[in-house]
Write a protein that holds these residues in place. Structure first.
Motif, short mmCIF file in Angstrom:
data_model
loop_
_atom_site.label_atom_id
_atom_site.label_comp_id
_atom_site.label_asym_id
_atom_site.label_seq_id
_atom_site.Cartn_x
_atom_site.Cartn_y
_atom_site.Cartn_z
N ILE A 65 134.40 -82.02 -25.00
CA ILE A 65 135.47 -82.04 -25.99
C ILE A 65 135.02 -81.11 -27.12
N TYR A 66 135.85 -80.13 -27.44
CA TYR A 66 135.51 -79.12 -28.45
C TYR A 66 136.27 -79.37 -29.75
N GLU A 67 135.60 -79.05 -30.85
CA GLU A 67 136.19 -79.22 -32.18
C GLU A 67 135.64 -78.11 -33.09
N PRO A 68 136.49 -77.50 -33.91
CA PRO A 68 136.00 -76.45 -34.82
C PRO A 68 134.97 -76.99 -35.81
N THR A 69 134.00 -76.14 -36.17
CA THR A 69 133.00 -76.52 -37.16
C THR A 69 133.43 -76.12 -38.57
N CYS A 70 134.50 -75.35 -38.67
CA CYS A 70 135.02 -74.95 -39.98
C CYS A 70 136.54 -74.90 -39.91
N THR A 71 137.17 -74.89 -41.06
CA THR A 71 138.63 -74.76 -41.09
C THR A 71 139.01 -73.30 -40.96
N ARG A 72 140.26 -73.06 -40.69
CA ARG A 72 140.78 -71.69 -40.64
C ARG A 72 140.55 -71.00 -41.98
N GLN A 73 140.74 -71.74 -43.07
CA GLN A 73 140.57 -71.17 -44.41
C GLN A 73 139.11 -70.80 -44.66
N GLN A 74 138.19 -71.65 -44.23
CA GLN A 74 136.76 -71.34 -44.40
C GLN A 74 136.36 -70.11 -43.59
N TYR A 75 136.89 -70.00 -42.38
CA TYR A 75 136.60 -68.84 -41.54
C TYR A 75 137.11 -67.55 -42.20
N THR A 76 138.36 -67.59 -42.68
CA THR A 76 138.94 -66.43 -43.34
C THR A 76 138.15 -66.05 -44.58
N ALA A 77 137.76 -67.05 -45.36
CA ALA A 77 136.98 -66.80 -46.57
C ALA A 77 135.64 -66.14 -46.22
N ALA A 78 134.99 -66.59 -45.14
CA ALA A 78 133.72 -66.01 -44.74
C ALA A 78 133.89 -64.54 -44.33
N LEU A 79 134.98 -64.23 -43.62
CA LEU A 79 135.26 -62.83 -43.26
C LEU A 79 135.47 -61.98 -44.50
N MET A 80 136.22 -62.51 -45.46
CA MET A 80 136.49 -61.78 -46.69
C MET A 80 135.20 -61.56 -47.48
N GLN A 81 134.36 -62.60 -47.56
CA GLN A 81 133.10 -62.50 -48.28
C GLN A 81 132.19 -61.46 -47.64
#
Length: 122
Positions: A65-81
């Motif tokens: 069973i798979y589950e994300p370790t971060c939210t979509r917003q956190q992922y986007t923020a990390a890319l922007m950073q």
């Protein structure tokens, strides 16, 4: 954090949208509504995402069973950073980014800045 590949992104977008853990079979069933894809391909990409730290997994019976370790917003923020951090002129990059925003996006940015300020003042 690097940008996701096409199938990686499709898997993550589904898991983020569903807001619940899911099996590779669940993801496959949804993906097959738009295009045919093999179970082994979905399973392999889910395992790659697990290896990259994007997913956590737990055994349920014989399936993971798979589950994300971060939210979509956190992922986007990390890319922007990452993009800003690798730019020799981050202020210039931000100005260019803001100049390309729609009025609604600019309003969202203002609201986000106010929220961040309130949190840092607290």
């Amino acid at each position: 954090m690097r940008q996701l590949g096409e199938l990686e992104a499709e898997i993550m977008h589904r898991l983020w949208a569903w807001g619940r853990p899911a099996t590779a079979r669940d993801v496959l069933t949804d993906l097959n509504k738009k295009r045919p894809i093999a179970y082994s391909t979905v399973k392999t990409v889910a395992d790659i995402l697990y290896g990259k730290g994007m997913l956590r997994r737990e055994k349920e019976g014989r399936a993971w069973i798979y589950e994300p370790t971060c939210t979509r917003q956190q992922y986007t923020a990390a890319l922007m950073q990452e993009a800003l951090g690798s730019n020799p002129d981050p202020a210039g990059a931000l100005v260019s980014f803001v100049e390309q925003m729609s009025p609604d996006e600019a309003d969202s940015l203002r609201a986000a800045l106010r929220t961040a300020k309130r949190r840092s003042d607290a």
